[in-house]
Design a protein around this motif. Structure first.
Motif, mmCIF file in Angstrom:
data_model
loop_
_atom_site.group_PDB
_atom_site.id
_atom_site.type_symbol
_atom_site.label_atom_id
_atom_site.label_comp_id
_atom_site.label_asym_id
_atom_site.label_seq_id
_atom_site.Cartn_x
_atom_site.Cartn_y
_atom_site.Cartn_z
ATOM 1 N N LYS A 89 0.829 -1.209 0.000
ATOM 2 C CA LYS A 89 0.000 0.000 0.000
ATOM 3 C C LYS A 89 0.862 1.257 0.000
ATOM 4 O O LYS A 89 0.536 2.247 -0.633
ATOM 5 N N ASN A 90 1.973 1.207 0.711
ATOM 6 C CA ASN A 90 2.850 2.362 0.822
ATOM 7 C C ASN A 90 3.985 2.347 -0.202
ATOM 8 O O ASN A 90 4.935 3.112 -0.083
ATOM 9 N N PHE A 91 3.887 1.517 -1.235
ATOM 10 C CA PHE A 91 4.954 1.380 -2.216
ATOM 11 C C PHE A 91 5.238 2.693 -2.930
ATOM 12 O O PHE A 91 6.385 3.068 -3.134
ATOM 13 N N LYS A 92 4.182 3.426 -3.291
ATOM 14 C CA LYS A 92 4.377 4.663 -4.037
ATOM 15 C C LYS A 92 5.111 5.706 -3.213
ATOM 16 O O LYS A 92 5.796 6.568 -3.743
ATOM 17 N N LYS A 93 5.006 5.635 -1.901
ATOM 18 C CA LYS A 93 5.683 6.591 -1.032
ATOM 19 C C LYS A 93 7.098 6.139 -0.678
ATOM 20 O O LYS A 93 7.800 6.834 0.042
ATOM 21 N N SER A 94 7.524 5.009 -1.187
ATOM 22 C CA SER A 94 8.857 4.502 -0.879
ATOM 23 C C SER A 94 9.856 5.008 -1.908
ATOM 24 O O SER A 94 9.498 5.517 -2.964
ATOM 25 N N ARG A 95 11.113 4.846 -1.590
ATOM 26 C CA ARG A 95 12.177 5.255 -2.512
ATOM 27 C C ARG A 95 12.078 4.463 -3.821
ATOM 28 O O ARG A 95 12.197 5.033 -4.902
ATOM 29 N N THR A 96 11.837 3.182 -3.724
ATOM 30 C CA THR A 96 11.714 2.348 -4.913
ATOM 31 C C THR A 96 10.521 2.780 -5.758
ATOM 32 O O THR A 96 10.619 2.862 -6.984
ATOM 33 N N GLY A 97 9.411 3.058 -5.117
ATOM 34 C CA GLY A 97 8.228 3.516 -5.846
ATOM 35 C C GLY A 97 8.469 4.830 -6.558
ATOM 36 O O GLY A 97 7.993 5.039 -7.685
ATOM 37 N N LEU A 98 9.217 5.720 -5.923
ATOM 38 C CA LEU A 98 9.538 6.990 -6.572
ATOM 39 C C LEU A 98 10.455 6.785 -7.765
ATOM 40 O O LEU A 98 10.304 7.450 -8.789
ATOM 41 N N TYR A 99 11.401 5.850 -7.658
ATOM 42 C CA TYR A 99 12.271 5.554 -8.802
ATOM 43 C C TYR A 99 11.466 4.978 -9.968
ATOM 44 O O TYR A 99 11.717 5.307 -11.128
ATOM 45 N N VAL A 100 10.513 4.131 -9.674
ATOM 46 C CA VAL A 100 9.658 3.576 -10.727
ATOM 47 C C VAL A 100 8.842 4.693 -11.389
ATOM 48 O O VAL A 100 8.717 4.748 -12.611
ATOM 49 N N SER A 101 8.336 5.613 -10.579
ATOM 50 C CA SER A 101 7.583 6.744 -11.117
ATOM 51 C C SER A 101 8.464 7.643 -11.981
ATOM 52 O O SER A 101 8.041 8.114 -13.036
ATOM 53 N N LEU A 102 9.696 7.880 -11.536
ATOM 54 C CA LEU A 102 10.632 8.679 -12.326
ATOM 55 C C LEU A 102 10.914 8.015 -13.677
ATOM 56 O O LEU A 102 10.950 8.681 -14.711
ATOM 57 N N GLY A 103 11.109 6.711 -13.656
ATOM 58 C CA GLY A 103 11.377 5.983 -14.890
ATOM 59 C C GLY A 103 10.215 6.021 -15.863
ATOM 60 O O GLY A 103 10.402 6.245 -17.062
ATOM 61 N N SER A 104 9.022 5.825 -15.353
ATOM 62 C CA SER A 104 7.857 5.845 -16.245
ATOM 63 C C SER A 104 7.607 7.243 -16.794
ATOM 64 O O SER A 104 7.199 7.397 -17.949
ATOM 65 N N THR A 105 7.891 8.264 -16.008
ATOM 66 C CA THR A 105 7.744 9.630 -16.489
ATOM 67 C C THR A 105 8.788 9.925 -17.563
ATOM 68 O O THR A 105 8.503 10.610 -18.544
ATOM 69 N N ALA A 106 9.986 9.394 -17.401
ATOM 70 C CA ALA A 106 11.032 9.578 -18.403
ATOM 71 C C ALA A 106 10.636 8.917 -19.724
ATOM 72 O O ALA A 106 10.893 9.465 -20.805
ATOM 73 N N PHE A 107 10.004 7.752 -19.668
ATOM 74 C CA PHE A 107 9.533 7.109 -20.892
ATOM 75 C C PHE A 107 8.430 7.942 -21.547
ATOM 76 O O PHE A 107 8.314 7.982 -22.775
ATOM 77 N N GLY A 108 7.634 8.614 -20.746
ATOM 78 C CA GLY A 108 6.632 9.528 -21.290
ATOM 79 C C GLY A 108 7.272 10.680 -22.036
ATOM 80 O O GLY A 108 6.745 11.164 -23.042
ATOM 81 N N ALA A 109 8.433 11.124 -21.556
ATOM 82 C CA ALA A 109 9.149 12.210 -22.221
ATOM 83 C C ALA A 109 9.613 11.786 -23.617
ATOM 84 O O ALA A 109 9.610 12.595 -24.552
ATOM 85 N N ILE A 110 9.992 10.535 -23.766
ATOM 86 C CA ILE A 110 10.396 10.027 -25.081
ATOM 87 C C ILE A 110 9.222 10.092 -26.049
ATOM 88 O O ILE A 110 9.367 10.508 -27.204
ATOM 89 N N SER A 111 8.055 9.716 -25.585
ATOM 90 C CA SER A 111 6.850 9.762 -26.411
ATOM 91 C C SER A 111 6.517 11.191 -26.833
ATOM 92 O O SER A 111 6.146 11.443 -27.981
ATOM 93 N N VAL A 112 6.654 12.128 -25.911
ATOM 94 C CA VAL A 112 6.369 13.527 -26.213
ATOM 95 C C VAL A 112 7.378 14.068 -27.221
ATOM 96 O O VAL A 112 7.021 14.837 -28.124
ATOM 97 N N ALA A 113 8.636 13.659 -27.102
ATOM 98 C CA ALA A 113 9.656 14.101 -28.052
ATOM 99 C C ALA A 113 9.337 13.603 -29.464
ATOM 100 O O ALA A 113 9.479 14.347 -30.444
ATOM 101 N N LYS A 114 8.890 12.359 -29.567
ATOM 102 C CA LYS A 114 8.495 11.817 -30.877
ATOM 103 C C LYS A 114 7.297 12.576 -31.431
ATOM 104 O O LYS A 114 7.233 12.876 -32.621
ATOM 105 N N GLN A 115 6.338 12.884 -30.557
ATOM 106 C CA GLN A 115 5.155 13.628 -30.976
ATOM 107 C C GLN A 115 5.546 15.012 -31.493
ATOM 108 O O GLN A 115 5.036 15.461 -32.522
#
Length: 80
Positions: free
Chosen positions: A9-35
């Motif tokens: 339940k608290n995964f998103k508030k953990s350091r690992t959860g934040l790293y996963v969120s950072l990574g997925s946001t970075a992949f979103g940036a690649i999509s926006v660059a292509k767009q």
């Protein structure tokens, strides 16, 4: 609630959860660059504006995640 469920339940508030969120946001940036690249090639102003707004949202999201990561410090939920 079991200990495993609390950790999940608290995964998103953990350091690992934040790293996963950072990574997925970075992949979103690649999509926006292509767009944006396709919008410039096609000369589509509306898609280019959409890409710019999306890029601003990604930058803001990364800044918020970075701030949360700094705030988290050594209090990692998953490590106990």
């Amino acid at each position: 609630m079991s200990a495993m469920a609390k950790k999940a339940k608290n995964f998103k508030k953990s350091r690992t959860g934040l790293y996963v969120s950072l990574g997925s946001t970075a992949f979103g940036a690649i999509s926006v660059a292509k767009q944006a690249k396709l919008a410039r090639q096609d000369g589509d102003v509306l898609r280019l504006i959409d890409a710019a707004v999306s890029a601003a949202a990604i930058v803001t999201g990364l800044a918020i995640l970075y701030r949360e990561l700094k705030r988290l410090g050594d209090d990692d939920v998953l490590l106990g």
